[in-house]
Design an enzyme around this catalytic site. Structure first.
Site, mmCIF file in Angstrom:
data_model
loop_
_atom_site.group_PDB
_atom_site.id
_atom_site.type_symbol
_atom_site.label_atom_id
_atom_site.label_comp_id
_atom_site.label_asym_id
_atom_site.label_seq_id
_atom_site.Cartn_x
_atom_site.Cartn_y
_atom_site.Cartn_z
ATOM 1 N N CYS A 7 0.818 -1.218 -0.108
ATOM 2 C CA CYS A 7 0.116 -0.082 -0.075
ATOM 3 C C CYS A 7 0.895 1.398 -0.155
ATOM 4 O O CYS A 7 0.617 2.281 -0.707
ATOM 5 C CB CYS A 7 -0.801 -0.131 1.178
ATOM 6 S SG CYS A 7 -2.503 -0.988 1.137
ATOM 7 N N GLY A 93 3.890 -19.706 1.649
ATOM 8 C CA GLY A 93 4.821 -18.786 1.400
ATOM 9 C C GLY A 93 4.591 -17.340 1.149
ATOM 10 O O GLY A 93 5.512 -16.561 0.771
ATOM 11 N N HIS A 100 -0.748 -10.059 -4.356
ATOM 12 C CA HIS A 100 0.107 -9.849 -5.477
ATOM 13 C C HIS A 100 0.552 -11.278 -6.301
ATOM 14 O O HIS A 100 0.405 -12.264 -5.961
ATOM 15 C CB HIS A 100 1.579 -9.385 -4.752
ATOM 16 C CG HIS A 100 2.088 -10.329 -3.959
ATOM 17 N ND1 HIS A 100 1.556 -10.309 -2.616
ATOM 18 C CD2 HIS A 100 3.194 -11.279 -3.878
ATOM 19 C CE1 HIS A 100 2.413 -11.099 -1.856
ATOM 20 N NE2 HIS A 100 3.429 -11.913 -2.552
HETATM 21 P P1 5GP Z 1 5.283 -13.451 -0.946
HETATM 22 O O1 5GP Z 1 6.234 -14.281 -0.328
HETATM 23 O O2 5GP Z 1 4.390 -12.633 -0.160
HETATM 24 O O3 5GP Z 1 4.407 -14.136 -1.996
HETATM 25 O O4 5GP Z 1 6.054 -12.215 -1.833
HETATM 26 C C1 5GP Z 1 6.548 -11.194 -1.407
HETATM 27 C C2 5GP Z 1 7.512 -10.730 -2.342
HETATM 28 O O5 5GP Z 1 7.739 -9.288 -2.152
HETATM 29 C C3 5GP Z 1 8.849 -11.307 -2.198
HETATM 30 O O6 5GP Z 1 9.218 -11.733 -3.250
HETATM 31 C C4 5GP Z 1 9.751 -10.129 -1.802
HETATM 32 O O7 5GP Z 1 11.047 -9.894 -2.315
HETATM 33 C C5 5GP Z 1 9.071 -9.019 -2.153
HETATM 34 N N1 5GP Z 1 9.307 -7.793 -1.410
HETATM 35 C C6 5GP Z 1 9.215 -7.642 -0.039
HETATM 36 N N2 5GP Z 1 9.281 -6.559 0.483
HETATM 37 C C7 5GP Z 1 9.405 -5.546 -0.847
HETATM 38 C C8 5GP Z 1 9.587 -4.351 -1.057
HETATM 39 O O8 5GP Z 1 9.477 -3.239 -0.225
HETATM 40 N N3 5GP Z 1 9.664 -3.726 -2.470
HETATM 41 C C9 5GP Z 1 9.441 -4.525 -3.077
HETATM 42 N N4 5GP Z 1 9.558 -4.246 -4.688
HETATM 43 N N5 5GP Z 1 9.349 -6.167 -3.246
HETATM 44 C C10 5GP Z 1 9.231 -6.587 -2.020
HETATM 45 ZN ZN ZN Z 2 -1.684 -3.282 1.409
#
Ligand code: 5GP
Ligand code: ZN
Length: 115
Positions: A7, A93, A100
């Site tokens: 957000c 995960g 996203h």
């Molecule tokens: P999840 O594991 O929740 O499916 O994926 C979250 C993704 O967000 C991870 O691949 C991580 O590298 C990425 N991520 C986490 N924090 C940030 C951030 O502050 N900026 C960006 N661009 N990506 C992020």
């Molecule tokens: Zn959010």
């Protein structure tokens, strides 16, 4: 309540390497890429997880996938192929609780299966 990191990227309160945005979605580069191209497509609306989706979100989620397709074409790796991935819940995960869609690609002309 403190807003989630995605957000904050959407509001441009924190920087994100944004490659696409429209009235409903943004796509930006993953900060820790797990493939040569690793993008995240997010709805502007904060929905925590696939587990929190309601019937009314059907159109939004269809549009999210079409946005991923559009981003792949715009970034030029449609023909190389790519993977789309949702992680759901900690056990699935998911670390960021804002829906996203991961786009993972091997890059231009390189199949992701070779990575
Ligand atoms: P999840 O594991 O929740 O499916 O994926 C979250 C993704 O967000 C991870 O691949 C991580 O590298 C990425 N991520 C986490 N924090 C940030 C951030 O502050 N900026 C960006 N661009 N990506 C992020
Ligand atoms: Zn959010």
């Amino acid at each position: 309540m403190e807003e989630c990191i995605f957000c904050q990227i959407i509001k441009k309160a924190v920087p994100g390497d944004i490659v696409y945005e429209d009235d409903r979605f943004l796509a930006f580069k993953d900060i820790h890429p797990k493939a040569p191209i690793h993008l995240l497509v997010v709805p502007r609306e904060h929905i925590s997880s696939i587990n929190d989706l309601q019937e009314k979100d059907e159109g939004l989620m269809g549009a999210l996938i079409l946005t991923a397709k559009k981003v792949a074409a715009k970034e030029g790796f449609s023909d190389s192929g790519y993977k789309l991935l949702f992680n759901v819940g900690r056990g699935g995960g998911q670390l960021i609780d804002h829906i996203h869609l991961h786009i993972l690609s091997g890059g231009y002309g390189r199949p992701i299966s070779e990575i």
